[in-house]
Design a protein around this motif. Sequence first.
Motif, PDB file in Angstrom:
ATOM      1  N   UNK A  28      -1.931   7.732   6.314  1.00  0.00           N
ATOM      2  CA  UNK A  28      -2.306   9.547   5.421  1.00  0.00           C
ATOM      3  C   UNK A  28      -2.044  10.669   6.376  1.00  0.00           C
ATOM      4  N   UNK A  29      -1.286  10.713   7.613  1.00  0.00           N
ATOM      5  CA  UNK A  29      -1.017  11.424   8.469  1.00  0.00           C
ATOM      6  C   UNK A  29       0.435  11.865   8.048  1.00  0.00           C
ATOM      7  N   UNK A  30       1.791  10.216   7.382  1.00  0.00           N
ATOM      8  CA  UNK A  30       3.023  10.819   6.588  1.00  0.00           C
ATOM      9  C   UNK A  30       2.908  11.795   5.496  1.00  0.00           C
ATOM     10  N   UNK A  31       1.670  11.438   4.991  1.00  0.00           N
ATOM     11  CA  UNK A  31       1.339  11.425   3.275  1.00  0.00           C
ATOM     12  C   UNK A  31       1.651  13.075   3.386  1.00  0.00           C
ATOM     13  N   UNK A  32       0.496  13.627   4.784  1.00  0.00           N
ATOM     14  CA  UNK A  32      -0.124  15.234   5.037  1.00  0.00           C
ATOM     15  C   UNK A  32       1.402  15.370   5.076  1.00  0.00           C
ATOM     16  N   UNK A  33       1.698  15.120   5.902  1.00  0.00           N
ATOM     17  CA  UNK A  33       3.748  15.803   6.739  1.00  0.00           C
ATOM     18  C   UNK A  33       4.228  15.856   5.268  1.00  0.00           C
ATOM     19  N   UNK A  75      -6.909  16.528   0.722  1.00  0.00           N
ATOM     20  CA  UNK A  75      -6.703  17.258  -0.193  1.00  0.00           C
ATOM     21  C   UNK A  75      -6.314  18.629   0.396  1.00  0.00           C
ATOM     22  N   UNK A  76      -5.979  19.714  -0.690  1.00  0.00           N
ATOM     23  CA  UNK A  76      -5.396  20.758  -0.042  1.00  0.00           C
ATOM     24  C   UNK A  76      -6.370  21.641   0.527  1.00  0.00           C
ATOM     25  N   UNK A  77      -7.934  21.076  -0.024  1.00  0.00           N
ATOM     26  CA  UNK A  77      -9.441  21.997   0.680  1.00  0.00           C
ATOM     27  C   UNK A  77      -8.954  21.566   1.824  1.00  0.00           C
ATOM     28  N   UNK A  78      -8.740  20.396   2.277  1.00  0.00           N
ATOM     29  CA  UNK A  78      -9.083  19.869   3.387  1.00  0.00           C
ATOM     30  C   UNK A  78      -8.031  20.157   5.269  1.00  0.00           C
ATOM     31  N   UNK A  79      -6.656  21.026   3.877  1.00  0.00           N
ATOM     32  CA  UNK A  79      -5.861  20.799   5.676  1.00  0.00           C
ATOM     33  C   UNK A  79      -6.690  22.672   5.719  1.00  0.00           C
ATOM     34  N   UNK A  80      -7.177  23.004   4.290  1.00  0.00           N
ATOM     35  CA  UNK A  80      -7.293  24.399   5.119  1.00  0.00           C
ATOM     36  C   UNK A  80      -8.303  25.083   6.295  1.00  0.00           C
ATOM     37  N   UNK A  81      -9.446  23.751   6.400  1.00  0.00           N
ATOM     38  CA  UNK A  81      -9.722  23.577   7.592  1.00  0.00           C
ATOM     39  C   UNK A  81      -9.276  22.981   8.743  1.00  0.00           C
ATOM     40  N   UNK A  82      -7.898  22.297   8.624  1.00  0.00           N
ATOM     41  CA  UNK A  82      -7.340  21.666  10.297  1.00  0.00           C
ATOM     42  C   UNK A  82      -6.797  22.754  11.040  1.00  0.00           C
ATOM     43  N   UNK A  83      -7.528  22.100  12.295  1.00  0.00           N
ATOM     44  CA  UNK A  83      -7.691  23.361  13.432  1.00  0.00           C
ATOM     45  C   UNK A  83      -6.046  23.561  14.030  1.00  0.00           C
ATOM     46  N   UNK A 141       0.670  -1.069   0.094  1.00  0.00           N
ATOM     47  CA  UNK A 141       0.201   0.231   0.010  1.00  0.00           C
ATOM     48  C   UNK A 141       0.898   1.679  -0.177  1.00  0.00           C
ATOM     49  N   UNK A 142       0.823   1.690  -0.843  1.00  0.00           N
ATOM     50  CA  UNK A 142       1.265   2.957  -0.592  1.00  0.00           C
ATOM     51  C   UNK A 142       0.051   4.702  -0.810  1.00  0.00           C
ATOM     52  N   UNK A 143       0.485   5.436   0.335  1.00  0.00           N
ATOM     53  CA  UNK A 143      -0.294   6.342   0.443  1.00  0.00           C
ATOM     54  C   UNK A 143       0.675   7.752  -0.040  1.00  0.00           C
ATOM     55  N   UNK A 144       0.807   8.949  -0.694  1.00  0.00           N
ATOM     56  CA  UNK A 144       1.579   9.294  -0.612  1.00  0.00           C
ATOM     57  C   UNK A 144       0.830  10.916  -1.028  1.00  0.00           C
ATOM     58  N   UNK A 145       1.932  12.202  -1.163  1.00  0.00           N
ATOM     59  CA  UNK A 145       1.146  13.652  -1.160  1.00  0.00           C
ATOM     60  C   UNK A 145       1.937  13.502  -2.468  1.00  0.00           C
ATOM     61  N   UNK A 146       0.610  14.127  -3.311  1.00  0.00           N
ATOM     62  CA  UNK A 146       0.768  14.344  -4.954  1.00  0.00           C
ATOM     63  C   UNK A 146       0.119  15.755  -5.303  1.00  0.00           C
ATOM     64  N   UNK A 147       0.422  16.239  -5.717  1.00  0.00           N
ATOM     65  CA  UNK A 147       0.175  17.279  -7.364  1.00  0.00           C
ATOM     66  C   UNK A 147      -0.911  17.775  -6.010  1.00  0.00           C
ATOM     67  N   UNK A 148      -1.010  18.006  -4.731  1.00  0.00           N
ATOM     68  CA  UNK A 148      -1.366  18.904  -3.902  1.00  0.00           C
ATOM     69  C   UNK A 148      -2.896  17.987  -3.154  1.00  0.00           C
TER      70      UNK A 148
END
Length: 830
Positions: A633-638, A696-704, A598-605
Amino acid sequence: MHPDRAAAAAALPVRRAVPALAAALAGHGAAVLAAPPGTGKTTYVPLALAGLTPDGTPGEGRVVVLEPRRLAARAAARRMSWLLGERVGGQVGVTVRGEHRPGSRIEVVTTGVLLQRLQSEPELDGVGTVILDECHERHLDADTALAFLLDVRAALRPGLRLVAASATADTGPWARLLGDAPVVETAAALHPVETVWAPPPRPLPPPHGMRVDPALLAHVAATVRRALTERDGDVLCFLPGAGEIARVAGMLSGPFEVLQVHGQAPAAVQDAVLAPGERRRVVLATSVAESSLTVPGVRIVVDSGLAREPRTDHARGLGALTTVRASRAAAEQRAGRAGREGPGAVYRCWSEAEHDRLPARPRPEIELADLTGFALQAACWGDPGASTLSLPDPPPAAALQAARTTLRAIGAEGPDGRVTDRGRRLARVGVHPRLARALLDGAREVGGRAAAEVVALLSEPPPRGAGDDLTAVWRALRRGGRPADAHAARWRDEVRRLANADLPAGGGGNDDRVAGLIVALAFPERVARARRGGYLMASGTGAELADGSALAAARPEWLAVAVADRPAGSASARIRLAVVIDEDTARLAAASLLARGEEVAWRDGDVVARRVERLGAIELDARPLPDPAPGLVAAALAEGLRTEGLALLDWTPAAVALRERLAFCHAALGEPWPAMDDESLLAHAGEWITGARARRRADLRRFDVAGALRNLLPWECAARLEEMAPERIEVPSGSRVRVDYSGERPVLAVKLQELFGWDAAPRLAGGRVPLVVHLLSPAGRPAAVTADLASFWGEGYRAVRAELRGRYPRHPWPEDPAQAVATRRVKPRR
């Protein structure tokens, strides 16, 4: 010794050193012989130690002469047999790969042959003396053979006599390795050699990779023509490789014979070079002619000043020869060739100033080469880490580790670090361990004969001008026509040798499948798949085909790369020899590199979650992963934050203010208060981004963000945050004023009238840091700045009062502010 040749032998300078050498061996069992080229150390000394000269003092057993090159071994055996009036195979024999004509008294062998013999018969029964010729050249096999022989002498054969023969006077290291052995020196009998500095007419760029500037080759050819007109005698011209030799030969024509000498030259050419010519000759040679061969008739040396050294990119699994400046020691060896038969001259194609900047001597091969074969030899010898071998220089740790990793991957070394039975069988094949693995495993799939043919092709450099399509080269060799003319005989001999290695029976297939499977088995990390702009190898290295090549025109999806190098300054490898394969062949040959996960990675936002199958770095298949693990997921966000920065998040005023307060606490109190700079937050993003239900990038804008920063606080810090760095401070007027932590010092900005009666502002961080007070006018503009309110009331207030009371008459301006009542109100109107 044959009486007709005795006079020639008597003139050799080394003859006078034979009694001293014999005495050293009798007393110590080992000796170092320092004798310059042309003095007879390679030919006369073995004859003397075998009792075949009038002054000889034979020991017990045969004499084995160890040479680093096949060409030199054959030449030495022929010369000694000529001195005896015999043919090779009588009292003097030769054994090299593909040729075995043993002699009754003396045998000349290559280092590789002796290493094989030592592994199977370490006692060396019947051998009384071993001479390691040209040990100063520091070939890896020669260094290894000396280390093994020292072990044999210490544990099995104390009476085995060893002679380290060097063409240089740097004998100290060899004497120490041989147990402080005596050194016997022979003075050179060279005639004077005049040095002619002949640099190109304009400066040329230094060599890089395998490329040699065509302008330099043209200058070398011009220098050869100049030397022919200015001097008498034959010319010996040194060039770095066979390709350069061929190009310079194409520029030379005239009433002279041009001979090309290199490691792959046909035996007939080698024989012709070592015999006097009927007309004037120009011999174009690689460094093989520096010290191992005597070329009769040479009175002129033309030196290009270049040499070839191995280079290995252990991270990418790429190895190749590279062109370098020859050392000063090599230049002296080359120049000496002009003074063996009479006064001569050396034309150096560089300046005297450049000569002074050359390295003193060449680097030992053990520092530069792929060590996989060495590691297998050491493991079979019982010392996998080469920790107890008496080597002139230790192997580089990283290179040895990379070699042992390769051995484990092909099953030659077990988990315990010891050689396996399979490893011993691979070592007995007598080729690089990768090729031995391809031979044994490939024979099961394509048949022993076909596997042997491809491995024999891979064991030597391909014919010059053969192109980059390995299958086409193989077919040409089978036909026996160009470009295989110079290689065909050697190739056929090697095929016969390999096919006799008790190979398993197997199937077959078309030429591409057979060749591709063998190449991929030998170099699985070089299996490559097409991508935009070139290829991606399983190792993760990008690769490119040469423009105009046959393979580039076909643009196959998959390749098995046999030969590749990485030009200096280039991120991509250059494919020099490859074969077309399909995905099934790639999967079979490089099965050890197959991985699914399984590969979870950050790509193009976005966070992209997939189930992926890979062949090393090559992606074979990918499907969406609907419910990835939160930790992934947390590692990909980081990773996304580290890639694109903290601006991905919505830094609300509350989050910014909290970050500033925490940064103040870290600066004032240190650990365990967490650092708040960008670098620290990004380094630990995986800790504080945990729990963000974002993809997604938009989700991060709502992060506390503020909540995440609070989660970074240890419990003891969280409980004391308000005490150490309060968000607001109550002033005498009753107002709760926010503290500004954005600067170097915390600041409280408040109207002056609200602080009447307050003689001191509180200190923060447990009393460590004073609060800086910005006193504001009734309009909110700065009127004064102080960290000592008591002093301000006593000294600075009068000036502020005089300036502002007329401008703001409705606000109180008492004469004694320390006793006045603080207020945030104005005076009532009359």
